[in-house]
Design a protein around this motif. Structure first.
Motif, PDB file in Angstrom:
ATOM      1  N   ARG A 145       0.034  -1.078  -0.105  1.00  0.00           N
ATOM      2  CA  ARG A 145      -0.103  -0.067   0.004  1.00  0.00           C
ATOM      3  C   ARG A 145       0.380   0.832   0.094  1.00  0.00           C
ATOM      4  N   LEU A 172      -5.250 -10.051   1.516  1.00  0.00           N
ATOM      5  CA  LEU A 172      -4.661  -8.417   1.698  1.00  0.00           C
ATOM      6  C   LEU A 172      -4.575  -8.489  -0.691  1.00  0.00           C
ATOM      7  N   GLU A 175      -7.774  -6.753  -1.065  1.00  0.00           N
ATOM      8  CA  GLU A 175      -7.958  -5.313  -0.805  1.00  0.00           C
ATOM      9  C   GLU A 175      -6.878  -4.276  -1.432  1.00  0.00           C
ATOM     10  N   ASP A 178      -9.518  -3.694  -4.505  1.00  0.00           N
ATOM     11  CA  ASP A 178      -9.968  -2.943  -3.703  1.00  0.00           C
ATOM     12  C   ASP A 178      -9.091  -1.298  -3.775  1.00  0.00           C
TER      13      ASP A 178
END
Ligand code: ADP
Ligand code: ADP
Length: 222
Positions: A145, A172, A175, A178
């Protein structure tokens, strides 16, 4: 926005890494580049990043033939593109903030502005509270991230990702998908290489299929 016209990339001996690939990607699209290892996905991304040039055919981005860029233009071009790698490529001795801000700093963005923008992006990926941490203090998902926030620092019009979830577990990975969908929803064109069929099914966007360097499928969700 992106056009590949009969692109071939050969590496001397052996089969072509890409062979006669033609492809148009519109602004705002989210394209999954699918195919098994060795299909040519990374090669295609490297052409789009202008780390490599086609042996024949043309790669055009916003009307510019990337093969014609001089060295300084190449650098300027790369700064308009965000890139996320499988292995994050964060600088271990730099904090999260410094990792995210590096390119902006090099480009002379004032530090207060670097801080504001980095905070905003890290908030977007849920890591604002970790700005002073070092990469190795973070989990793999958190590191990726951070790498995504770094890729967005220059507000790129294109985000390229090469197996961005290759080192992450299922939860993960979803995620990260997303986050990519949010980035795409805000107008950034996303081109992501992955061999992961589950991920492609989850994303439910256009899928361009490569096999042995050739484009063998191009389907959009109904
Ligand atoms: P993918 O990303 O789909 O796994 P790649 O684009 O990495 O596929 O590779 C496509 C083919 O090109 C493979 O056969 C690979 O070995 C070859 N290839 C890629 N880069 C190089 C290189 N720098 N030198 C020689 N062969 C390469
Ligand atoms: P993957 O297909 O799993 O994404 P990589 O992108 O790591 O694999 O590399 C695929 C092939 O391309 C390897 O043979 C590697 O040596 C070569 N390669 C990777 N990055 C570069 C690069 N920047 N320049 C030249 N060759 C590269």
């Amino acid at each position: 926005m992106i056009t590949l016209a009969a692109v071939t990339r050969s590496y001397g001996q052996g089969a072509d890494a890409l062979r006669d690939v033609s492809l148009d990607i519109d602004k705002g699209e989210f394209v999954c580049l699918a195919g098994p290892s060795g299909a040519g996905k990374s090669t295609l991304l490297r052409l789009l990043l202008r780390e490599d040039v086609a042996t024949s055919g043309q790669v055009l981005v916003n009307g510019t033939d990337l093969a014609t860029l001089r060295r300084d233009e190449r650098q300027a071009y790369r700064r308009t593109v965000g890139f996320v790698f499988q292995d994050f490529k964060l600088l271990p001795a730099r904090t999260v903030f410094e990792n995210v801000a590096t390119v902006a700093r090099v480009m002379g963005m004032p530090r207060s502005q670097q801080w504001r923008r980095a905070s905003m992006l890290l908030q977007q990926v849920g890591l604002q509270h970790r700005m002073e941490a070092f990469p190795l203090q973070l989990s793999g998902g958190e590191q990726q991230r951070v790498a995504i926030a770094r890729a967005l620092m220059n507000a790129p019009s294109i985000l390229l990702a090469d197996e961005p979830t290759g080192n992450l577990d299922r939860a993960l990975s979803l995620e990260v998908m997303d986050i990519f969908r949010d980035i795409n929803a805000s107008g950034t064109t996303v081109v992501m290489a992955t061999h992961d069929q589950d991920l492609i099914a989850y994303v439910r966007r256009r899928v361009v299929q490569l096999q042995h360097g050739q484009l063998v499928g191009d389907r959009r969700p109904s």
